[in-house]
Design an enzyme around this catalytic site. Structure first.
Site, PDB file in Angstrom:
ATOM      1  CG  ASP A  12      26.928  -2.392  10.753  1.00 15.27           C
ATOM      2  OD1 ASP A  12      27.858  -2.969  10.133  1.00 15.27           O
ATOM      3  OD2 ASP A  12      26.474  -1.284  10.424  1.00 15.27           O
ATOM      4  CE1 TYR A  34      24.155   7.408  13.073  1.00 12.01           C
ATOM      5  CE2 TYR A  34      26.446   7.301  12.352  1.00 12.01           C
ATOM      6  CZ  TYR A  34      25.116   6.958  12.191  1.00 12.01           C
ATOM      7  OH  TYR A  34      24.752   6.154  11.148  1.00 12.01           O
ATOM      8  CE  LYS A  57      17.279   6.016  15.488  1.00 13.65           C
ATOM      9  NZ  LYS A  57      17.814   6.858  16.539  1.00 13.65           N
TER      10      LYS A  57
END
Ligand code: F6R
Ligand code: MG
Ligand code: MG
Length: 368
Positions: free
Chosen positions: A11, A232, A235
């Site tokens: 991503d 974080y 995912k």
């Protein structure tokens, strides 16, 4: 000739939040691979696709797995794409490029990678899976059913070329000091395999081999961004490659378990449980930043040259499945943050909750 199929996915930015990469971004990555991989003959062939907010680069070559040149090519294409993502103001530009400088191969650097090296069959057929808003363990159940359960894989009963079962290589992804692996074989060790694979957060299928031929059948990316970044970063959005037909399950046997839409981790903020929806390639993300999705593109290949993809979930049957999975998504969303709708504390992707719990902890009093 031994051919390697590599899929490397990241991503590096998307439109309007975490919906999908821009067309310009995909073209930039594609042009980079063409200019620096195809023209230089480093790569035999390649395809670019997106699933949710992730871009996957599928490449064929003859340089072996974990090859530095191939991995650097993909890394550099993502770096080049990140420049465009920043220019366009895309959300999360360069999000999965977690290290500043390339070193050796992309494992542990953010992008997900699955690779397989094999002697190409004259009619080589394989499926490229790409999932978004979920973790590598999302493939545990479908691949267990496709390779070990005759209820889904009739070939285990009917085909003499699969009668010895398969070897599963399973990784303990909570072990961060190195790769901790176990090899178990079906049908003898079926219950041991099931005992591990029930825990999608910790034990993940890394690869599968045919016991009849010793040939590699499947490979899954096992990167845990969580373990790399310590905070974080989204995912892990895993990719996988599965060879089909002949000594391997039929294409339809591999696809069949995806009709379950089983509940996996990764819905909204990487912190909720949601059903895994089989989607068409290039499908965006939407409801509640999800649901978790998986695409499946099947290819044929000759001397490393790929056909166009056959989009395996682009067929009317899967529209019906998507309706059922949408209902499962609504059902679990109705209970909001309660119980199993949200992931266990250890799997929550946001550090903020740790601070909150610390603060609340200090406010507890023991009643005399
Ligand atoms: C990202 C994802 C999303 C984001 C959410 C908040 O892959 O699953 O659910 O976690 O959109 O994003 P931030 O915290 O980046 O504003
Ligand atoms: Mg994202
Ligand atoms: Mg993603």
């Amino acid at each position: 000739m031994k051919i390697v199929v590599s899929v490397i996915k990241a991503d590096i930015g998307s439109i309007g939040g975490h919906i999908k990469p821009s067309q310009k971004l995909k073209e930039t990555v594609s042009n980079y691979i063409y200019e620096h991989g195809i023209k230089t003959k480093e790569v035999i062939d390649y395809r670019i696709s997106s699933t949710g907010d992730d871009i996957a680069i599928l490449m064929t070559h003859a340089k072996g797995t974990l090859n530095e040149q191939i991995h650097k090519l993909a890394w550099d294409a993502f770096v080049e794409g990140t420049k465009v993502a920043k220019e366009q103001g895309l959300y999360g530009a360069g999000q999965d490029l977690l290290k500043d400088a390339f070193s050796g191969n992309v494992k542990g650097m953010g992008p997900a990678v699955a690779e397989m090296e094999f002697d190409e069959r004259p009619n080589e057929s394989f499926i490229e899976f790409a999932a978004d808003k979920t973790e590598p363990g999302a493939y545990n159940l479908p691949f267990y059913l496709a390779f070990a359960d005759p209820m889904y894989c009739a070939g285990l009963m009917l085909s003499p070329s699969m009668n010895k079962g398969f070897k599963f290589v399973i990784m303990d992804v909570s072990h961060t000091e190195g790769d901790r692996l176990i090899e178990l074989s079906t049908p003898e060790e079926l219950y041991d395999i099931a005992a591990l694979l029930r825990d999608n957060h910790r034990f993940v299928i890394e690869s599968i081999y045919s016991n009849n031929t010793g040939e590699p059948a499947a490979s899954v990316s096992t990167t845990r961004l969580h373990n790399i970044a310590g905070k974080y970063t989204g995912k892990d959005d895993p990719v996988a490659l599965v060879r089909v037909q002949g000594a391997f399950p039929a294409t339809g046997e591999v696809l069949a378990p995806f009709s379950i839409g089983h509940y996996v981790a990764g819905f909204m903020r990487g912190s909720h449980t949601g059903p895994l929806m089989p989607v068409k390639a290039d499908c965006p993300i939407s409801y509640f930043d999800g649901p978790p999705v998986v695409s499946a593109q099947a290819f044929s290949m000759r001397n490393g040259k790929l056909t166009e993809p056959a989009d395996a979930f682009d067929q009317p049957f899967w529209d019906w499945v998507r309706d059922q999975v949408s209902q499962k998504a609504m059902e679990i969303r109705r209970q909001g943050f309660s119980g199993c709708a949200m992931l266990p504390y250890s799997e929550l992707e946001y550090g903020g909750i740790v601070e909150k719990m610390k603060k609340l902890d200090g406010k507890f009093k023991i009643r005399k």
